[in-house]
Design a protein around this motif. Structure first.
Motif, PDB file in Angstrom:
ATOM      1  N   THR A   1       0.807  -1.226   0.000  1.00 15.65           N
ATOM      2  CA  THR A   1       0.000   0.000   0.000  1.00 15.65           C
ATOM      3  C   THR A   1       0.839   1.275   0.000  1.00 15.65           C
TER       4      THR A   1
ATOM      5  N   ARG B   1      -7.910  -5.992  -4.827  1.00  9.88           N
ATOM      6  CA  ARG B   1      -8.936  -5.259  -5.585  1.00  9.88           C
ATOM      7  C   ARG B   1      -9.433  -4.060  -4.788  1.00  9.88           C
ATOM      8  N   HIS B   2      -9.582  -4.234  -3.470  1.00 10.10           N
ATOM      9  CA  HIS B   2     -10.064  -3.147  -2.614  1.00 10.10           C
ATOM     10  C   HIS B   2      -9.128  -1.944  -2.676  1.00 10.10           C
TER      11      HIS B   2
ATOM     12  N   GLU C   1      -7.175  -1.315  -5.121  1.00  7.31           N
ATOM     13  CA  GLU C   1      -7.050  -0.948  -6.541  1.00  7.31           C
ATOM     14  C   GLU C   1      -5.605  -1.010  -7.023  1.00  7.31           C
TER      15      GLU C   1
END
Length: 208
Positions: A101, A131-132, A134
């Motif tokens: 992240t 996916r969350h 992105e």
């Protein structure tokens, strides 16, 4: 991409150890023994640069491999290995999440799934997590050579449906033994990192 040089750089456990040269990074995630090291070796035409192991859970760091001077492959610790303690798994999860992240040079994540089996709960959770946030993602179904060709289509469908993949999501059926999917995967990686073949530019300049 023609790989002329590849080398192991560092086993890192935190940002202070990550390379600082800003080369694009392609990370590999997947459960233990899914074939991350074998895929790296096949992609770079080396047998043993990325060390494979019959002992699941052996990779406990972010292992950086520099390819030419174009990118890094970053091998993440495998998940889903029961003999690893809860505390160790928590620590791994924390620094993997921080890397995925917060790492600016990260341009693509390859999520490796064993093509022979339905994705595990950990596979599904990892896919949904990526996916969350992105993150740029390619799902790679490994060990295709261990399946009869007649089962490829069926198993690919199972993998995609279990993960809940959109129809147009990037997906590669891969074999580290035969090289199946290698060129397709390189094409996706090159696109993600913005790679331009210097030989093509040279050829264009030399065209009368």
């Amino acid at each position: 991409m023609k790989v002329n040089r590849s080398e192991f750089i560092i086993s890192a456990v935190g940002p202070s150890q990550y390379p600082q040269d800003a080369l694009p990074e392609v990370a590999l995630a997947g459960r233990s023994n899914v074939g991350k090291s074998s895929l790296i070796n096949k992609m770079i035409n080396r047998r043993n640069l990325a060390r494979t192991s019959s002992q699941p859970g052996k990779t406990q760091t972010l292992n950086y491999y520099r390819i030419n001077d174009d990118l890094y492959f970053v091998d993440l610790p495998g998940y889903g290995y029961a003999k690893v303690s809860q505390e160790q798994r928590r620590k791994w999860g924390q620094f993997i999440e921080e890397y995925l992240t917060g790492r600016e040079p990260l341009k693509l994540l390859l999520l490796l799934i064993d093509a022979r089996h339905e994705p595990t709960k950990d596979d599904v959770l990892m896919y949904e997590w990526v996916r969350h946030f992105e993150l740029p993602l390619v799902v790679v179904a490994t060990k295709a050579d261990k399946l009869p060709k007649s089962q490829w289509q069926k198993n690919v469908k199972i993998v995609k449906e279990t993960l809940g993949m959109p129809k147009d999501a990037p997906f590669v059926l891969f074999s580290s033994e035969t090289g199946m999917g290698k060129e397709e995967l390189w094409s996706l990686i090159e696109s993600a990192i913005g790679y331009k073949d210097p030989n093509l530019d040279e050829n264009l300049m030399n065209t009368p």
